[in-house]
Motif scaffolding. Sequence first.
Motif, short mmCIF file in Angstrom:
data_model
loop_
_atom_site.label_atom_id
_atom_site.label_comp_id
_atom_site.label_asym_id
_atom_site.label_seq_id
_atom_site.Cartn_x
_atom_site.Cartn_y
_atom_site.Cartn_z
N CYS A 121 -123.93 -26.77 -72.90
CA CYS A 121 -124.12 -28.15 -72.51
C CYS A 121 -125.01 -28.98 -73.40
O CYS A 121 -124.87 -30.19 -73.55
CB CYS A 121 -124.85 -28.21 -70.95
SG CYS A 121 -126.56 -27.72 -71.02
N LYS A 137 -124.38 -39.11 -73.73
CA LYS A 137 -123.93 -37.65 -72.73
C LYS A 137 -125.28 -36.75 -72.71
O LYS A 137 -125.61 -36.22 -71.64
CB LYS A 137 -122.97 -37.06 -73.30
CG LYS A 137 -122.60 -35.65 -72.58
CD LYS A 137 -121.34 -34.94 -73.16
CE LYS A 137 -121.15 -33.63 -72.58
NZ LYS A 137 -119.98 -32.81 -73.30
N THR A 159 -127.53 -35.58 -69.59
CA THR A 159 -127.97 -34.12 -69.33
C THR A 159 -129.18 -33.85 -69.23
O THR A 159 -129.67 -33.08 -68.47
CB THR A 159 -127.10 -33.26 -70.31
OG1 THR A 159 -125.78 -33.60 -70.64
CG2 THR A 159 -127.34 -31.76 -70.20
N GLU A 198 -129.17 -24.88 -69.55
CA GLU A 198 -128.05 -25.02 -68.42
C GLU A 198 -128.59 -25.23 -66.92
O GLU A 198 -129.96 -24.77 -66.62
CB GLU A 198 -127.03 -23.86 -68.09
CG GLU A 198 -126.16 -23.47 -69.64
CD GLU A 198 -124.85 -24.49 -69.80
OE1 GLU A 198 -124.92 -25.28 -68.85
OE2 GLU A 198 -124.30 -24.28 -70.61
#
Length: 419
Positions: free
Chosen positions: A56, A313, A317, A397
Amino acid sequence: MENGPKQWRFQGNKELNAATAISLRGVLELLNGNLSMDDPRPSIPLGNGDPSQFGCFRTSTIAEDAIVDALHSAKYNGYAPTVGLLSARRAIADYLNRDLPYKLSADDIYLTSGCLQAIEVALAAISRPGANILLPRPGFTFYDSRAAYGHLQVRHFNLLPDKGWEVDLDAVEALADDNTVAMVIINPGNPCGSVYSYDHLKKVAETARKLGILVIADEVYGHLAFGSTPFVPMGVFGSIVPVLTLGSISKRWIVPGWRLGWLVTSDPNGIFQKSGIVESITGYLNISTDPATFIQGAVPQILENTKDDFFSKMIVTLREAADKCYDGIKEVPCLTCPKKPEGSMFVMVKLNLSLLEDINDDMDFCMKLAKEESVIIVPAGMAFGMKNWLRITFACEISTLEEGLRRIKAFYQKHAKKQ
């Protein structure tokens, strides 16, 4: 050997051992050595801030293409100038100028092998016999290690957890004397996850000016701010106090292994030039290493072409992970987080030993957590001078973070004092 010397005249440098003892890498090595080989579960790395191992947090394809293009061009296979390629320095100046009220030029930029080398250069440039530097507690331990090795005396000022980890400016003034040369500000904060406001940074600048010292602004996590406080570079206040700004592409682009950083003289009044700091920076770089030339060659394309949606993004996250971490910590009674993280990749957590049995301190907590639950978090006493505090990274993650928090909660339940 009959004709050998009676005594060998060399031995290891013991000062390196002392410097390593207070390094974060040394602490992590101890913790990783305590992982149980019998635990079939994968270890959970919530200690070191390297998110590049998680899918990610993959870097931008623009950055990857820039590296490939630089290699295929065959223009960057040789040595680079001491201070770095002109094209890369111009691109970094343009990148930083977006947030400044004055304009940096390529001459203000010095390329380094990651932000760690930028720290080395900065401390070497300001060192002189008897000098001291003011460092934040908690702060990034590499400053302590390098200062110790360079015989630069360290004095610590506290960051205030009940005020969002702001600098205790009264303590800064009390600690400084005629031999104080600089103070260090880390923003966004490692290990605290704090982001300083414009007003607070201005007060820092005014305090440093009053004391006649420079500010080393560690902004390796620059723009990784996801709370209500926007990131403001310390260089904005360069007209008040001269600032050595340190940064890199390591964190914002998630490529710590590329080792491309910079040191910037954010000083529109030219004080660094007059005081000899610029000459000292160049002098140190002349006897040091430099980042790989093809990485330097890729910098303009990386900085100029990376799209905003990549950064957006990343922020989303990190915000989601920070929220999950903060909420998970609240479910462990022996842990308290005084301030929800708003930036960087870390959070500081207070450990309440009175709720635990057979746990002596933060180091004991982390060593047993590694052995029993295969979870690595950092004891802040040894690493950051904050006894019975812990640093946790949330840059991983979500599933890994959730599993780590579950194991920490299980560890608490195992060691909780019986009512």
